[in-house]
Write a protein that holds these residues in place. Structure first.
Motif, short mmCIF file in Angstrom:
data_model
loop_
_atom_site.label_atom_id
_atom_site.label_comp_id
_atom_site.label_asym_id
_atom_site.label_seq_id
_atom_site.Cartn_x
_atom_site.Cartn_y
_atom_site.Cartn_z
N THR A 16 0.83 -1.20 0.00
CA THR A 16 0.00 0.00 0.00
C THR A 16 0.87 1.26 0.00
N PHE A 17 0.26 2.37 -0.41
CA PHE A 17 0.97 3.64 -0.40
C PHE A 17 1.37 4.03 1.02
N GLU A 18 0.59 3.59 2.01
CA GLU A 18 0.87 3.94 3.40
C GLU A 18 1.94 3.05 4.03
N SER A 19 2.31 1.97 3.36
CA SER A 19 3.32 1.04 3.89
C SER A 19 4.70 1.66 3.91
N ASN A 20 5.54 1.09 4.74
CA ASN A 20 6.95 1.46 4.75
C ASN A 20 7.62 0.67 3.62
N TRP A 21 7.50 1.20 2.41
CA TRP A 21 7.99 0.48 1.24
C TRP A 21 9.51 0.34 1.22
N LYS A 22 10.20 1.26 1.85
CA LYS A 22 11.66 1.16 1.90
C LYS A 22 12.09 -0.04 2.75
N LYS A 23 11.39 -0.24 3.85
CA LYS A 23 11.68 -1.40 4.70
C LYS A 23 11.34 -2.69 3.94
N ALA A 24 10.20 -2.69 3.25
CA ALA A 24 9.79 -3.86 2.47
C ALA A 24 10.84 -4.19 1.41
N LYS A 25 11.34 -3.17 0.76
CA LYS A 25 12.36 -3.32 -0.27
C LYS A 25 13.64 -3.92 0.32
N ASP A 26 14.06 -3.42 1.48
CA ASP A 26 15.26 -3.94 2.15
C ASP A 26 15.09 -5.40 2.54
N ILE A 27 13.91 -5.75 3.02
CA ILE A 27 13.64 -7.13 3.41
C ILE A 27 13.74 -8.06 2.21
N GLY A 73 -0.92 0.94 -5.38
CA GLY A 73 0.15 0.94 -4.39
C GLY A 73 1.52 1.07 -5.00
N ILE A 74 2.49 0.51 -4.31
CA ILE A 74 3.88 0.57 -4.76
C ILE A 74 4.34 -0.84 -5.09
N GLU A 75 4.69 -1.03 -6.34
CA GLU A 75 5.13 -2.35 -6.80
C GLU A 75 6.62 -2.48 -6.59
N LEU A 76 7.01 -3.52 -5.89
CA LEU A 76 8.42 -3.84 -5.67
C LEU A 76 8.72 -5.10 -6.46
N SER A 77 9.62 -4.98 -7.41
CA SER A 77 9.94 -6.09 -8.29
C SER A 77 11.36 -6.57 -8.01
N LEU A 78 11.46 -7.72 -7.39
CA LEU A 78 12.75 -8.31 -7.05
C LEU A 78 13.27 -9.10 -8.25
N ARG A 79 14.46 -8.75 -8.70
CA ARG A 79 15.09 -9.43 -9.84
C ARG A 79 16.35 -10.11 -9.33
N GLU A 101 8.44 -12.61 7.06
CA GLU A 101 9.07 -11.41 7.61
C GLU A 101 8.10 -10.22 7.59
N PHE A 102 7.33 -10.07 6.53
CA PHE A 102 6.35 -8.98 6.45
C PHE A 102 5.33 -9.08 7.59
N GLU A 103 4.97 -10.30 7.98
CA GLU A 103 4.02 -10.50 9.08
C GLU A 103 4.49 -9.83 10.37
N LYS A 104 5.78 -9.72 10.54
CA LYS A 104 6.36 -9.15 11.76
C LYS A 104 6.32 -7.62 11.77
N HIS A 105 5.95 -7.03 10.66
CA HIS A 105 6.00 -5.57 10.52
C HIS A 105 4.61 -5.01 10.20
N PRO A 106 3.94 -4.45 11.20
CA PRO A 106 2.59 -3.91 10.96
C PRO A 106 2.56 -2.71 10.02
N ASP A 107 3.72 -2.14 9.72
CA ASP A 107 3.76 -1.00 8.81
C ASP A 107 3.98 -1.40 7.36
N ILE A 108 3.88 -2.71 7.07
CA ILE A 108 3.97 -3.20 5.69
C ILE A 108 2.69 -3.99 5.40
N ASN A 109 1.93 -3.53 4.42
CA ASN A 109 0.66 -4.18 4.05
C ASN A 109 0.59 -4.38 2.55
#
Length: 119
Positions: A16-27, A73-79, A101-109
């Motif tokens: 989602t736009f409200e998610s911490n997408w930078k954290k999601a990307k790092d994970i 939202g924000i699409e994260l494409s892992l290559r 791992e995403f389950e552990k972070h309420p700021d990633i949806n």
């Protein structure tokens, strides 16, 4: 795959736009880097042989996450590089690791198509 049994595979996730997408990307990147360590030396040797035979050169063989703004939202494409015959297994493992791992972070949806009616 006769001379080079590795392929680039992609795993796309939309948050989602409200998610911490930078954290999601790092994970996502951390799990892919861990997975790519197992094939790193084999890939380097095969790329060297391919470059001598076909005059090709790859500068970046490490995983990367591309970021894209989409409708919902924000699409994260892992290559990442993987053995062609292990693509499905590797994608399954990465997906499960990322989901856990995403389950552990309420700021990633995860995002999905929605409609909002505003009056």
């Amino acid at each position: 795959t006769r001379e080079f049994e590795f392929i680039w595979n992609e795993l796309k996730i939309v948050v989602t736009f409200e998610s911490n997408w930078k954290k999601a990307k790092d994970i996502m990147l951390s799990f892919a880097e861990r997975e790519s360590e197992r094939i790193k030396e084999d890939v380097a040797v095969k790329i060297k042989k391919m470059s001598e035979k076909y005059l090709i050169y790859y500068e970046k063989l490490t995983p990367i996450v591309y970021t894209k703004i989409v409708d919902n939202g924000i699409e994260l494409s892992l290559r990442y590089l993987t053995k062609a015959k292990q693509r499905r297994t590797t994608q399954d493992k990465l997906s499960q690791d990322i989901l856990n791992e995403f389950e552990k972070h309420p700021d990633i949806n995860f995002a999905y198509p929605t409609y909002r009616i505003v009056r």
